[in-house]
Design a protein around this motif. Sequence first.
Motif, PDB file in Angstrom:
ATOM      1  N   GLU A   6      76.056 -66.941 -51.091  1.00 36.30           N
ATOM      2  CA  GLU A   6      76.227 -65.924 -50.241  1.00 36.30           C
ATOM      3  C   GLU A   6      74.646 -65.974 -49.278  1.00 36.30           C
ATOM      4  N   ARG A   7      73.589 -66.617 -50.015  1.00 36.24           N
ATOM      5  CA  ARG A   7      72.439 -66.578 -49.233  1.00 36.24           C
ATOM      6  C   ARG A   7      72.582 -67.302 -47.876  1.00 36.24           C
ATOM      7  N   LEU A   8      73.391 -68.737 -48.299  1.00 34.83           N
ATOM      8  CA  LEU A   8      73.504 -69.389 -46.947  1.00 34.83           C
ATOM      9  C   LEU A   8      74.285 -68.880 -45.931  1.00 34.83           C
ATOM     10  N   ARG A   9      75.530 -68.118 -46.440  1.00 36.66           N
ATOM     11  CA  ARG A   9      76.285 -67.414 -45.596  1.00 36.66           C
ATOM     12  C   ARG A   9      75.745 -66.283 -44.927  1.00 36.66           C
ATOM     13  N   GLY A  10      74.680 -65.679 -45.193  1.00 37.86           N
ATOM     14  CA  GLY A  10      73.900 -64.572 -44.597  1.00 37.86           C
ATOM     15  C   GLY A  10      72.909 -65.076 -43.599  1.00 37.86           C
ATOM     16  N   THR A  11      72.823 -66.338 -42.944  1.00 42.56           N
ATOM     17  CA  THR A  11      71.884 -66.817 -42.042  1.00 42.56           C
ATOM     18  C   THR A  11      72.373 -66.724 -40.733  1.00 42.56           C
ATOM     19  N   GLU A  12      73.369 -65.888 -40.354  1.00 47.31           N
ATOM     20  CA  GLU A  12      73.628 -65.855 -38.901  1.00 47.31           C
ATOM     21  C   GLU A  12      72.683 -65.243 -38.179  1.00 47.31           C
ATOM     22  N   ASP A  46      69.459 -65.735 -38.412  1.00 43.04           N
ATOM     23  CA  ASP A  46      68.437 -66.772 -38.078  1.00 43.04           C
ATOM     24  C   ASP A  46      68.975 -67.795 -36.895  1.00 43.04           C
ATOM     25  N   VAL A  47      70.273 -68.186 -37.230  1.00 46.38           N
ATOM     26  CA  VAL A  47      71.049 -68.953 -36.134  1.00 46.38           C
ATOM     27  C   VAL A  47      70.900 -68.377 -34.975  1.00 46.38           C
ATOM     28  N   GLY A  48      71.306 -67.154 -34.636  1.00 46.36           N
ATOM     29  CA  GLY A  48      71.344 -66.244 -33.397  1.00 46.36           C
ATOM     30  C   GLY A  48      70.108 -66.261 -32.907  1.00 46.36           C
ATOM     31  N   ARG A  49      68.874 -66.139 -33.541  1.00 45.25           N
ATOM     32  CA  ARG A  49      67.491 -66.192 -33.112  1.00 45.25           C
ATOM     33  C   ARG A  49      67.278 -67.382 -32.490  1.00 45.25           C
ATOM     34  N   LEU A  50      67.796 -68.623 -33.253  1.00 40.91           N
ATOM     35  CA  LEU A  50      67.237 -69.785 -32.887  1.00 40.91           C
ATOM     36  C   LEU A  50      68.260 -70.056 -31.524  1.00 40.91           C
ATOM     37  N   HIS A  51      69.548 -69.726 -31.415  1.00 41.11           N
ATOM     38  CA  HIS A  51      70.015 -69.809 -30.181  1.00 41.11           C
ATOM     39  C   HIS A  51      69.204 -69.140 -29.090  1.00 41.11           C
ATOM     40  N   ASP A  52      68.830 -68.011 -29.192  1.00 38.82           N
ATOM     41  CA  ASP A  52      68.194 -67.088 -28.119  1.00 38.82           C
ATOM     42  C   ASP A  52      66.782 -67.860 -27.697  1.00 38.82           C
ATOM     43  N   SER A  53      66.139 -68.670 -28.764  1.00 41.73           N
ATOM     44  CA  SER A  53      64.927 -69.296 -28.469  1.00 41.73           C
ATOM     45  C   SER A  53      65.262 -70.415 -27.528  1.00 41.73           C
ATOM     46  N   LEU A  54      66.224 -71.302 -28.079  1.00 39.09           N
ATOM     47  CA  LEU A  54      66.827 -72.310 -27.150  1.00 39.09           C
ATOM     48  C   LEU A  54      66.993 -71.994 -25.872  1.00 39.09           C
ATOM     49  N   SER A  55      67.764 -70.865 -25.430  1.00 33.75           N
ATOM     50  CA  SER A  55      67.933 -70.418 -24.295  1.00 33.75           C
ATOM     51  C   SER A  55      66.678 -70.167 -23.469  1.00 33.75           C
ATOM     52  N   GLY A  56      65.793 -69.390 -23.918  1.00 34.48           N
ATOM     53  CA  GLY A  56      64.597 -69.047 -23.406  1.00 34.48           C
ATOM     54  C   GLY A  56      63.724 -70.220 -23.032  1.00 34.48           C
ATOM     55  N   ALA A  57      63.652 -71.285 -23.789  1.00 29.94           N
ATOM     56  CA  ALA A  57      62.809 -72.434 -23.772  1.00 29.94           C
ATOM     57  C   ALA A  57      63.518 -73.169 -22.815  1.00 29.94           C
ATOM     58  N   GLU A  58      64.621 -73.341 -22.644  1.00 28.18           N
ATOM     59  CA  GLU A  58      65.180 -74.008 -21.627  1.00 28.18           C
ATOM     60  C   GLU A  58      65.037 -73.504 -20.125  1.00 28.18           C
ATOM     61  N   GLU A  59      64.943 -72.050 -20.130  1.00 27.56           N
ATOM     62  CA  GLU A  59      64.656 -71.452 -18.787  1.00 27.56           C
ATOM     63  C   GLU A  59      63.283 -71.735 -18.400  1.00 27.56           C
ATOM     64  N   VAL A  60      62.221 -71.531 -19.470  1.00 26.87           N
ATOM     65  CA  VAL A  60      60.953 -71.952 -19.388  1.00 26.87           C
ATOM     66  C   VAL A  60      60.482 -73.487 -18.723  1.00 26.87           C
ATOM     67  N   VAL A  61      61.227 -74.321 -19.473  1.00 26.52           N
ATOM     68  CA  VAL A  61      60.997 -75.655 -18.970  1.00 26.52           C
ATOM     69  C   VAL A  61      61.733 -76.101 -17.659  1.00 26.52           C
ATOM     70  N   THR A  62      62.756 -75.126 -17.262  1.00 26.73           N
ATOM     71  CA  THR A  62      63.233 -75.641 -15.943  1.00 26.73           C
ATOM     72  C   THR A  62      62.698 -74.636 -14.696  1.00 26.73           C
ATOM     73  N   ILE A  63      61.987 -73.525 -15.170  1.00 30.42           N
ATOM     74  CA  ILE A  63      61.476 -73.088 -13.809  1.00 30.42           C
ATOM     75  C   ILE A  63      60.065 -72.615 -13.753  1.00 30.42           C
ATOM     76  N   ALA A  64      59.118 -73.068 -14.962  1.00 30.39           N
ATOM     77  CA  ALA A  64      57.769 -72.960 -15.079  1.00 30.39           C
ATOM     78  C   ALA A  64      57.112 -74.364 -14.759  1.00 30.39           C
ATOM     79  N   PRO A  65      56.567 -74.734 -13.771  1.00 31.29           N
ATOM     80  CA  PRO A  65      55.821 -75.919 -13.346  1.00 31.29           C
ATOM     81  C   PRO A  65      54.765 -76.500 -14.532  1.00 31.29           C
ATOM     82  N   ALA A  66      54.216 -75.287 -15.074  1.00 31.67           N
ATOM     83  CA  ALA A  66      53.156 -75.736 -16.241  1.00 31.67           C
ATOM     84  C   ALA A  66      53.832 -76.107 -17.324  1.00 31.67           C
ATOM     85  N   ARG A  67      55.077 -76.040 -17.572  1.00 33.28           N
ATOM     86  CA  ARG A  67      55.928 -76.504 -18.626  1.00 33.28           C
ATOM     87  C   ARG A  67      56.917 -77.740 -18.525  1.00 33.28           C
ATOM     88  N   TRP A  68      56.822 -78.115 -17.247  1.00 29.41           N
ATOM     89  CA  TRP A  68      57.925 -79.375 -17.023  1.00 29.41           C
ATOM     90  C   TRP A  68      57.411 -80.483 -17.696  1.00 29.41           C
TER      91      TRP A  68
END
Length: 440
Positions: A232-238, A240-262
């Motif tokens: 039940e505890r492992l099934r309740g990690t949706e 955390d997984v959703g926040r990880l996906h949002d962070s991946l999307s945000g990090a991809e945006e930053v490394v794409t458009i921010a020259p300081a993070r290229w």
Amino acid sequence: MADDRPPADRDRSRLGEAAERSGQVVQRVRHRGGQAGQVRARQWEITLIISIQAGLAATLAALIAQHFLGPGAHVFAPAAAVGTIATAIGQRARRTFELLFGVGLGITIGDTLRFFLGSGPWQTGVVVALAIASALLVAGRGGALVGQAGGTAVLIATLAPMQRGLELPRIFDALVGGAVGLVVVALLLPINPLRVLDRAAAPIFAVLCEQLAELAQAVRQRDGDRSQRVLERLRGTEGDVGRLHDSLSGAEEVVTIAPARWHRRQQFHRYARSASHLERLLLDSTVMARWSTTALQYDEPLPSELADAIARLGRAVAEMRTECRVGEIPQCTRKLVEETAELAGRASAIGVRSFGDALVTALRTAASDLLRAAGCDPDDANRIVRRAAGAGEAAISPPPRRHLHRARATRATRARRRANQAARRRDDRAGLSARKRPAR
């Protein structure tokens, strides 16, 4: 069998067991409270960053609109900047383009229909309906494009007859606001993408390490209720997984458009690949918990090697995070994964039934996914796990040795051999060369 201990000893032992259980419960509550505090701290940090970015973007957009777009209340410029910043992380660039396209679509439809239909309440309804329908057909879903198309159509249909020249100021305000929002995100206050990803993945690593150790104890003690709680505890990690996906999307945006993070692009792509395999590992752990619970419910035999393998896998997860964070080659992780696969092979050779065999398969799959998350090639990961599992099986039940036995010659064969040897000796005594000997 009756308990031979004195009543006082029995009471003390029961009190000790109760105290131990209470201590474990308190420890779990504290651990979960600490994890919840860490999640809240991360949320507060993200909230603070977005708030500062939005305030700075609104200030800059208002100043630029006031000094460069002429007189008037340029309300839409800071509003567009705030809308760009406050949207979901990782969608800001797309949100800006949707905003601009929605404004243009609303102006086009509003002006066209107002020219043919005139102005009035029912004309406003028709304009808004057609603008929303067109935006939905273009975008395929709701969002900034649909909202801006409808809002701009309302303004054009209601205010344009009384106030001329609303179209160009609104377009320029949208351009200024969206551009300022992107500049703030990309140049002035870009986030650290790897730090965001590491903090988003931390709860998943913590859950995996904790619950794999808990599952190992449940299998070792044959506690079905405990393994059910792990499931039940492992099934309740949706979340955390959703926040990880949002962070991946945000990090991809930053490394794409921010020259300081290229310079972080390569690290981001490596982290993104590891994150996908980490999600698979979480699914594998859920499968292991399900098969363990089912095997315990059906009272199947589960060798102690299975519990040891699950515990070793949890240690490998913790070791992988440590080695990947410091940039080391995951040698310790690979060693622990090989030990996990070897223990799974030993358990399979000792003997398991259907659900236990499924648990062994899930263990081997999880070991392969963990190696892939550590940066190993998929074919190499499968080969390492397969070889280690085979070594474990061979250690319990070695393969039968194949001895090559010579076929014993029959009596007729021996007699024919002796006859040939005798004829050869006669030919030698007669002085016949090998070429002139008769064929036998």
